[in-house]
Design a protein around this motif. Structure first.
Motif, PDB file in Angstrom:
ATOM      1  N   GLN A 127       0.818  -1.227   0.000  1.00 36.26           N
ATOM      2  CA  GLN A 127       0.000   0.000   0.000  1.00 36.26           C
ATOM      3  C   GLN A 127       0.847   1.270   0.000  1.00 36.26           C
ATOM      4  O   GLN A 127       0.399   2.307  -0.466  1.00 36.26           O
ATOM      5  CB  GLN A 127      -0.890   0.029   1.254  1.00 36.26           C
ATOM      6  N   CYS A 128       2.051   1.185   0.560  1.00 42.24           N
ATOM      7  CA  CYS A 128       2.865   2.405   0.704  1.00 42.24           C
ATOM      8  C   CYS A 128       4.316   2.032   0.997  1.00 42.24           C
ATOM      9  O   CYS A 128       4.581   1.157   1.831  1.00 42.24           O
ATOM     10  CB  CYS A 128       2.310   3.268   1.846  1.00 42.24           C
ATOM     11  N   ILE A 129       5.240   2.727   0.295  1.00 41.64           N
ATOM     12  CA  ILE A 129       6.667   2.463   0.514  1.00 41.64           C
ATOM     13  C   ILE A 129       7.396   3.761   0.913  1.00 41.64           C
ATOM     14  O   ILE A 129       8.601   3.905   0.706  1.00 41.64           O
ATOM     15  CB  ILE A 129       7.319   1.817  -0.737  1.00 41.64           C
ATOM     16  N   ALA A 130       6.632   4.683   1.497  1.00 39.56           N
ATOM     17  CA  ALA A 130       7.208   5.987   1.859  1.00 39.56           C
ATOM     18  C   ALA A 130       8.123   5.886   3.076  1.00 39.56           C
ATOM     19  O   ALA A 130       8.059   4.912   3.830  1.00 39.56           O
ATOM     20  CB  ALA A 130       6.082   6.973   2.159  1.00 39.56           C
ATOM     21  N   VAL A 131       8.952   6.917   3.270  1.00 40.20           N
ATOM     22  CA  VAL A 131       9.809   6.977   4.460  1.00 40.20           C
ATOM     23  C   VAL A 131       9.448   8.193   5.306  1.00 40.20           C
ATOM     24  O   VAL A 131       8.935   9.186   4.809  1.00 40.20           O
ATOM     25  CB  VAL A 131      11.319   7.038   4.103  1.00 40.20           C
ATOM     26  N   ASN A 132       9.757   8.081   6.594  1.00 35.79           N
ATOM     27  CA  ASN A 132       9.645   9.217   7.503  1.00 35.79           C
ATOM     28  C   ASN A 132      10.823  10.151   7.204  1.00 35.79           C
ATOM     29  O   ASN A 132      11.966   9.695   7.158  1.00 35.79           O
ATOM     30  CB  ASN A 132       9.704   8.703   8.954  1.00 35.79           C
ATOM     31  N   PRO A 133      10.567  11.443   7.005  1.00 31.24           N
ATOM     32  CA  PRO A 133      11.642  12.332   6.553  1.00 31.24           C
ATOM     33  C   PRO A 133      12.485  12.970   7.659  1.00 31.24           C
ATOM     34  O   PRO A 133      13.460  13.659   7.380  1.00 31.24           O
ATOM     35  CB  PRO A 133      10.867  13.425   5.812  1.00 31.24           C
ATOM     36  N   SER A 134      12.115  12.762   8.914  1.00 31.97           N
ATOM     37  CA  SER A 134      12.730  13.522  10.010  1.00 31.97           C
ATOM     38  C   SER A 134      14.106  12.997  10.407  1.00 31.97           C
ATOM     39  O   SER A 134      14.334  11.789  10.454  1.00 31.97           O
ATOM     40  CB  SER A 134      11.810  13.461  11.228  1.00 31.97           C
ATOM     41  N   ASP A 135      15.003  13.913  10.738  1.00 38.20           N
ATOM     42  CA  ASP A 135      16.288  13.544  11.352  1.00 38.20           C
ATOM     43  C   ASP A 135      16.131  13.438  12.867  1.00 38.20           C
ATOM     44  O   ASP A 135      16.644  12.511  13.494  1.00 38.20           O
ATOM     45  CB  ASP A 135      17.355  14.591  11.008  1.00 38.20           C
ATOM     46  N   MET A 136      15.408  14.403  13.439  1.00 36.86           N
ATOM     47  CA  MET A 136      15.201  14.406  14.897  1.00 36.86           C
ATOM     48  C   MET A 136      14.611  13.077  15.381  1.00 36.86           C
ATOM     49  O   MET A 136      15.041  12.528  16.402  1.00 36.86           O
ATOM     50  CB  MET A 136      14.246  15.558  15.261  1.00 36.86           C
ATOM     51  N   ASN A 137      13.639  12.559  14.621  1.00 35.26           N
ATOM     52  CA  ASN A 137      12.968  11.329  15.049  1.00 35.26           C
ATOM     53  C   ASN A 137      13.934  10.143  15.128  1.00 35.26           C
ATOM     54  O   ASN A 137      13.771   9.253  15.970  1.00 35.26           O
ATOM     55  CB  ASN A 137      11.835  10.979  14.073  1.00 35.26           C
ATOM     56  N   VAL A 138      14.930  10.129  14.248  1.00 38.42           N
ATOM     57  CA  VAL A 138      15.897   9.012  14.234  1.00 38.42           C
ATOM     58  C   VAL A 138      16.716   9.028  15.528  1.00 38.42           C
ATOM     59  O   VAL A 138      16.893   7.994  16.184  1.00 38.42           O
ATOM     60  CB  VAL A 138      16.809   9.097  12.986  1.00 38.42           C
TER      61      VAL A 138
END
Ligand code: SF4
Length: 329
Positions: free
Chosen positions: A155-166
């Motif tokens: 359904q979706c192969i997107a990524v989370n874009p945040s650096d802070m979250n990592v």
């Protein structure tokens, strides 16, 4: 121009009640993501609830953790002396993101809620299950160079874009929220979701829940840390791959490791099996290479992001070398 109602919240309970009543209401803080999405017609709110006047702008020392208010700006977190001394990894990761102007506006709560930068999500003429459930995924057979290699679905192969979250994932942050049913604390591992059959949901917040603060439990990771972000240009670009590494080293032996990656999954991706492998090992490039191979187990690439299968382990090895001090910039 889509009409919407603007509401300035003076206390959190009324903000939560207002949001809970209206499925198209959105909280507005720094606005660095939401306003873009509104301009492009990706998000069409009926109501904006401006939370900028709520009392969530402090960084406080608690007995068990450092508590960062949801409205503290990314710049203020990255430059805060307590953060720099207790959580230098977080400071490095935040400073790798966006631009100084954006970091001056963007808030901690907003960064946790940041939407994917998948181009099909932003283009309202294209199919996208995240923007319009059931319409299909334009990226699956399309230009998927920036997309996930872990945890994706049909359904979706997107990524989370945040650096802070990592960095927060590596540091086991805990997200505090207030909602119609009261307050609760969500470990960051359970905050962001994998897409599964509901890619429209980025996180596990319930309707009306508002992020109030993030706790950063104290750790021994104050020295051997590194955040490496690989991107197409050296600033103001999202990660192709990134690696947040925190090591606790005594006499050349790794006592504890925390590893997380960005640019590879729908949520910040923790590498617990590789962490276990490194525990008790000597600091060496060979061990770092073995850990990175372990970390890549289960990775799956698509037509245009095959390069990530090599780039991701290389990013991790280099970040481990930088954190441990066996390589320098
Ligand atoms: Fe939409 Fe996700 Fe597919 Fe991108 S990868 S087009 S965000 S469903």
């Amino acid at each position: 121009m889509n009409q919407f109602q603007y509401n300035k919240a003076n206390e959190s309970l009324s903000a939560v009640k207002l949001a809970a009543k209206d499925p198209n209401a959105h909280f507005l803080a720094g606005g660095t993501n939401l306003i873009d999405l509104m301009k492009m017609g990706v998000v069409i709110p009926s109501k904006l609830i401006d939370i900028n006047h709520l009392p969530f702008s402090k960084i406080e020392k608690m007995p068990h953790a450092l508590r960062v208010g949801a409205l503290v700006t990314n710049s203020d977190v990255a430059e805060n002396d307590l953060i720099k001394s207790h959580f230098p990894l977080l400071s490095l990761a935040i400073n790798a993101g966006a631009s100084p102007q954006l970091r001056n506006m963007a808030t901690v709560g907003g960064n946790l809620m940041q939407r994917t930068r998948c181009p099909y999500f932003f283009d309202t003429t294209m199919p996208c299950n995240k923007r319009s459930p059931g319409s299909g995924c334009g990226a699956l057979e399309g230009i998927n160079r920036m997309h996930a290699i872990f945890g994706a679905s049909e359904q979706c192969i997107a990524v989370n874009p945040s650096d802070m979250n990592v960095a927060m994932r590596a540091l086991d942050a805990v997200v505090h929220v207030s909602g119609p049913k009261g307050e609760r604390a969500i470990p960051i591992a359970d905050f962001h979701r994998l897409p599964g059959n509901h890619p429209e949901l980025d996180n596990t917040l319930q309707k009306g829940e508002l992020i109030t603060a993030v706790d950063l439990p104290y750790t021994p990771f104050t020295k051997n840390v590194y955040y490496l972000k690989v991107r197409d240009r050296s600033s103001y670009a999202f990660a192709l791959t990134s690696a947040a590494v925190a090591l606790y080293i005594e006499n050349g032996t790794i006592k504890e490791a925390r590893l997380a990656m960005g640019g590879v999954a729908h949520k910040p991706w923790r590498l617990t099996i590789a962490e276990e492998f490194l525990k008790g090992k000597a600091v060496s490039e060979d061990h770092f290479k073995q850990a990175s191979q372990i970390a890549m187990q289960g990775a799956k690439a698509y037509q245009y992001n095959q390069f990530k299968l090599k780039l991701a382990p290389n990013t991790l090895v280099q970040s481990l070398k930088m954190a441990s001090g066996i390589a320098s910039s």
